[in-house]
Design an enzyme around this catalytic site. Structure first.
Site, PDB file in Angstrom:
ATOM      1  N   TYR A  29     -13.908   9.735  11.741  1.00 25.09           N
ATOM      2  CA  TYR A  29     -12.865   9.418  10.752  1.00 25.09           C
ATOM      3  C   TYR A  29     -12.161  10.687  10.249  1.00 25.09           C
ATOM      4  O   TYR A  29     -11.191  10.605   9.508  1.00 25.09           O
ATOM      5  CB  TYR A  29     -13.451   8.670   9.535  1.00 25.09           C
ATOM      6  CG  TYR A  29     -14.061   7.318   9.823  1.00 25.09           C
ATOM      7  CD1 TYR A  29     -13.983   6.732  11.085  1.00 25.09           C
ATOM      8  CD2 TYR A  29     -14.719   6.610   8.825  1.00 25.09           C
ATOM      9  CE1 TYR A  29     -14.563   5.493  11.340  1.00 25.09           C
ATOM     10  CE2 TYR A  29     -15.294   5.362   9.074  1.00 25.09           C
ATOM     11  CZ  TYR A  29     -15.219   4.815  10.333  1.00 25.09           C
ATOM     12  OH  TYR A  29     -15.789   3.589  10.570  1.00 25.09           O
TER      13      TYR A  29
ATOM     14  N   LEU B 196     -12.796  -8.104   5.724  1.00 31.10           N
ATOM     15  CA  LEU B 196     -11.645  -8.954   5.351  1.00 31.10           C
ATOM     16  C   LEU B 196     -10.714  -9.115   6.549  1.00 31.10           C
ATOM     17  O   LEU B 196      -9.510  -9.326   6.386  1.00 31.10           O
ATOM     18  CB  LEU B 196     -10.892  -8.322   4.168  1.00 31.10           C
ATOM     19  CG  LEU B 196     -11.680  -8.232   2.853  1.00 31.10           C
ATOM     20  CD1 LEU B 196     -10.928  -7.385   1.824  1.00 31.10           C
ATOM     21  CD2 LEU B 196     -11.963  -9.625   2.288  1.00 31.10           C
TER      22      LEU B 196
ATOM     23  N   ASN C 116     -12.869  -6.099  -5.549  1.00 31.94           N
ATOM     24  CA  ASN C 116     -13.908  -6.218  -4.518  1.00 31.94           C
ATOM     25  C   ASN C 116     -15.317  -5.978  -5.075  1.00 31.94           C
ATOM     26  O   ASN C 116     -16.302  -6.486  -4.534  1.00 31.94           O
ATOM     27  CB  ASN C 116     -13.608  -5.254  -3.362  1.00 31.94           C
ATOM     28  CG  ASN C 116     -12.308  -5.602  -2.652  1.00 31.94           C
ATOM     29  OD1 ASN C 116     -11.750  -6.677  -2.847  1.00 31.94           O
ATOM     30  ND2 ASN C 116     -11.799  -4.683  -1.841  1.00 31.94           N
TER      31      ASN C 116
HETATM   32  N1  LIG Z   1     -18.417   0.896  13.018  1.00 35.43           N
HETATM   33  C1  LIG Z   1     -17.191   0.636  13.389  1.00 35.43           C
HETATM   34  O1  LIG Z   1     -16.856   0.692  14.578  1.00 35.43           O
HETATM   35  C2  LIG Z   1     -16.166   0.267  12.368  1.00 35.43           C
HETATM   36  C3  LIG Z   1     -14.938  -0.271  12.761  1.00 35.43           C
HETATM   37  C4  LIG Z   1     -14.012  -0.610  11.777  1.00 35.43           C
HETATM   38  C5  LIG Z   1     -14.321  -0.424  10.435  1.00 35.43           C
HETATM   39  N2  LIG Z   1     -15.527   0.109  10.064  1.00 35.43           N
HETATM   40  C6  LIG Z   1     -15.870   0.285   8.625  1.00 35.43           C
HETATM   41  O2  LIG Z   1     -15.487  -0.877   7.916  1.00 35.43           O
HETATM   42  C7  LIG Z   1     -14.644  -0.508   6.805  1.00 35.43           C
HETATM   43  C8  LIG Z   1     -13.687  -1.621   6.493  1.00 35.43           C
HETATM   44  O3  LIG Z   1     -12.852  -1.918   7.602  1.00 35.43           O
HETATM   45  P1  LIG Z   1     -11.261  -2.039   7.490  1.00 35.43           P
HETATM   46  O4  LIG Z   1     -10.760  -1.203   6.432  1.00 35.43           O
HETATM   47  O5  LIG Z   1     -10.670  -1.698   8.765  1.00 35.43           O
HETATM   48  O6  LIG Z   1     -11.040  -3.604   7.256  1.00 35.43           O
HETATM   49  P2  LIG Z   1     -11.152  -4.518   5.944  1.00 35.43           P
HETATM   50  O7  LIG Z   1     -11.904  -3.852   4.863  1.00 35.43           O
HETATM   51  O8  LIG Z   1     -11.563  -5.835   6.463  1.00 35.43           O
HETATM   52  O9  LIG Z   1      -9.631  -4.650   5.532  1.00 35.43           O
HETATM   53  C9  LIG Z   1      -8.928  -3.624   4.900  1.00 35.43           C
HETATM   54  C10 LIG Z   1      -7.562  -4.186   4.557  1.00 35.43           C
HETATM   55  O10 LIG Z   1      -7.723  -5.230   3.585  1.00 35.43           O
HETATM   56  C11 LIG Z   1      -6.904  -4.965   2.468  1.00 35.43           C
HETATM   57  N3  LIG Z   1      -7.687  -5.312   1.258  1.00 35.43           N
HETATM   58  C12 LIG Z   1      -8.804  -4.725   0.778  1.00 35.43           C
HETATM   59  N4  LIG Z   1      -9.203  -5.323  -0.356  1.00 35.43           N
HETATM   60  C13 LIG Z   1      -8.312  -6.317  -0.587  1.00 35.43           C
HETATM   61  C14 LIG Z   1      -8.183  -7.289  -1.610  1.00 35.43           C
HETATM   62  N5  LIG Z   1      -9.053  -7.355  -2.613  1.00 35.43           N
HETATM   63  N6  LIG Z   1      -7.137  -8.159  -1.542  1.00 35.43           N
HETATM   64  C15 LIG Z   1      -6.242  -8.099  -0.522  1.00 35.43           C
HETATM   65  N7  LIG Z   1      -6.303  -7.195   0.476  1.00 35.43           N
HETATM   66  C16 LIG Z   1      -7.337  -6.319   0.440  1.00 35.43           C
HETATM   67  C17 LIG Z   1      -6.567  -3.491   2.492  1.00 35.43           C
HETATM   68  O11 LIG Z   1      -5.263  -3.271   2.022  1.00 35.43           O
HETATM   69  P3  LIG Z   1      -4.989  -2.497   0.609  1.00 35.43           P
HETATM   70  O12 LIG Z   1      -5.241  -1.034   0.861  1.00 35.43           O
HETATM   71  O13 LIG Z   1      -3.580  -2.849   0.332  1.00 35.43           O
HETATM   72  O14 LIG Z   1      -5.929  -3.071  -0.402  1.00 35.43           O
HETATM   73  C18 LIG Z   1      -6.610  -3.179   3.990  1.00 35.43           C
HETATM   74  O15 LIG Z   1      -5.356  -3.420   4.588  1.00 35.43           O
HETATM   75  C19 LIG Z   1     -13.978   0.784   7.307  1.00 35.43           C
HETATM   76  O16 LIG Z   1     -13.398   1.543   6.272  1.00 35.43           O
HETATM   77  C20 LIG Z   1     -15.147   1.466   7.962  1.00 35.43           C
HETATM   78  O17 LIG Z   1     -15.957   2.069   6.976  1.00 35.43           O
HETATM   79  C21 LIG Z   1     -16.446   0.443  11.010  1.00 35.43           C
END
Ligand SMILES: NC(=O)c1ccc[n+]([C@@H]2O[C@H](COP(=O)([O-])OP(=O)(O)OC[C@H]3O[C@@H](n4cnc5c(N)ncnc54)[C@H](OP(=O)(O)O)[C@@H]3O)[C@@H](O)[C@H]2O)c1
Length: 282
Positions: free
Chosen positions: A48, A185, A237
């Site tokens: 990252y 999400l 959240n």
């Molecule tokens: N191990 C792996 O291969 C892998 C892969 C992917 C991700 N990850 C981990 O998983 C974490 C989360 O994944 P992600 O960020 O890609 O997906 P996510 O958390 O499912 O979705 C993030 C998105 O949701 C929105 N969001 C967050 N809270 C919200 C709320 N309360 N209401 C409406 N929209 C909301 C955010 O926009 P806003 O900024 O506008 O709130 C952002 O666009 C990553 O940061 C990482 O630590 C790991």
């Protein structure tokens, strides 16, 4: 904050703050607010390119290091045994910490059984409290089990109501492996967040749709760390520990048609095999 207990007896906060796709500048801006709001669990990775920023924010906060739960991950270029040993030390140096709470092998490609041996040794030396895997399927997870001594404490995989992972979770349960759900999400997918049935439950509980999805995760036993740079979403959240979904609501969510957003391929995709200089970050 609810905690889950891992198979080594240590606990992990059920809710954390994910920093995937956040630049160092964004981490320096958003993470202090998240910490102020009460987040203590941070999910990063060497890939990252923001470990240095995470380390700085944690060090400069008024919260003692031992109150944080910090996870990082090693990419396959670090998987030979020797590379992995130096990769662990490099992550500790970038994070400016003597130990991490959890370290994962990020992707199931390359010499991952060698890397597992290095993680086991670093755990025994106290550099890593808990160790685990990410994106491993059953076959590759079993290979790690057969090659090593320690049963992983955690498996981090894609999980959301449209990809609930019940099959692999049932297989992991007797081993006490905690599942962490990435894209909790659906990476912000409006079609998931605005699902009419989720809206109906949200109205019933006086909560937002995102809170219903995150609460479903917690009741399913999934650790989650949604990513957001919006302080309103950060607070929202975290605010899911004062209500519960009924068994019927959980069962209805579990009846959603199932489809992954991202399938993890058997062979490494090109971006995984392209070497990266993880020290090029600040
Ligand atoms: N191990 C792996 O291969 C892998 C892969 C992917 C991700 N990850 C981990 O998983 C974490 C989360 O994944 P992600 O960020 O890609 O997906 P996510 O958390 O499912 O979705 C993030 C998105 O949701 C929105 N969001 C967050 N809270 C919200 C709320 N309360 N209401 C409406 N929209 C909301 C955010 O926009 P806003 O900024 O506008 O709130 C952002 O666009 C990553 O940061 C990482 O630590 C790991």
């Amino acid at each position: 904050m609810e905690q889950f207990t891992m198979n080594n007896g240590l606990t992990i906060p059920a809710m954390g703050f994910g920093v995937f796709m956040m630049s160092s500048a964004e981490v320096k801006k958003s993470l202090p607010t998240a910490i102020e709001l009460g987040y203590r669990h941070i999910d990063t990775a060497n890939a990252y390119f923001n470990e240095v920023a995470v380390g700085e924010v944690v060090r400069d906060s008024s919260v003692p290091r031992e109150d944080f739960f910090i996870t990082t991950k090693l990419f396959p270029q670090n998987y030979s045994y020797e590379e992995c040993k130096s990769g662990i030390d490099a992550s500790l140096r970038r994070l400016d910490t003597e130990y991490v709470d959890l370290m994962l092998l990020h992707q199931p490609y390359g010499a991952y059984t060698e890397a597992w041996r290095a993680l086991e040794e670093a755990q025994a030396e106290g550099k890593i409290r808990s160790i685990g895997l990410s994106n491993f399927n059953k076959r590759k997870f079993q290979e790690v089990l057969d090659s090593g001594f320690v049963t992983p404490q955690v498996l981090q995989i894609e999980v959301n109501p449209r990809w609930n992972q019940h099959d692999i979770k049932a297989w992991l349960e007797p081993m006490g492996v905690i599942v962490e759900g990435w894209y909790p999400l659906g990476h912000g997918d409006k079609a998931l967040i605005d699902d009419p049935f989720i809206s109906e439950i949200a109205a019933r509980h006086g909560k937002t749709n995102s809170q219903i999805i995150l609460r479903w995760h917690i009741q399913e036993g999934n650790v989650v760390f949604p990513k957001t740079t919006n302080p309103i979403h950060m607070a929202e959240n975290l605010n899911i520990f004062d209500f519960a979904l009924t068994d019927e609501e959980v069962a209805r969510i579990n009846s959603f048609p199932q489809k992954a957003y991202y399938d993890v391929a058997e062979e490494a995709p090109a971006f995984v095999t392209t070497p990266m200089d993880f020290d090029q970050q600040q």
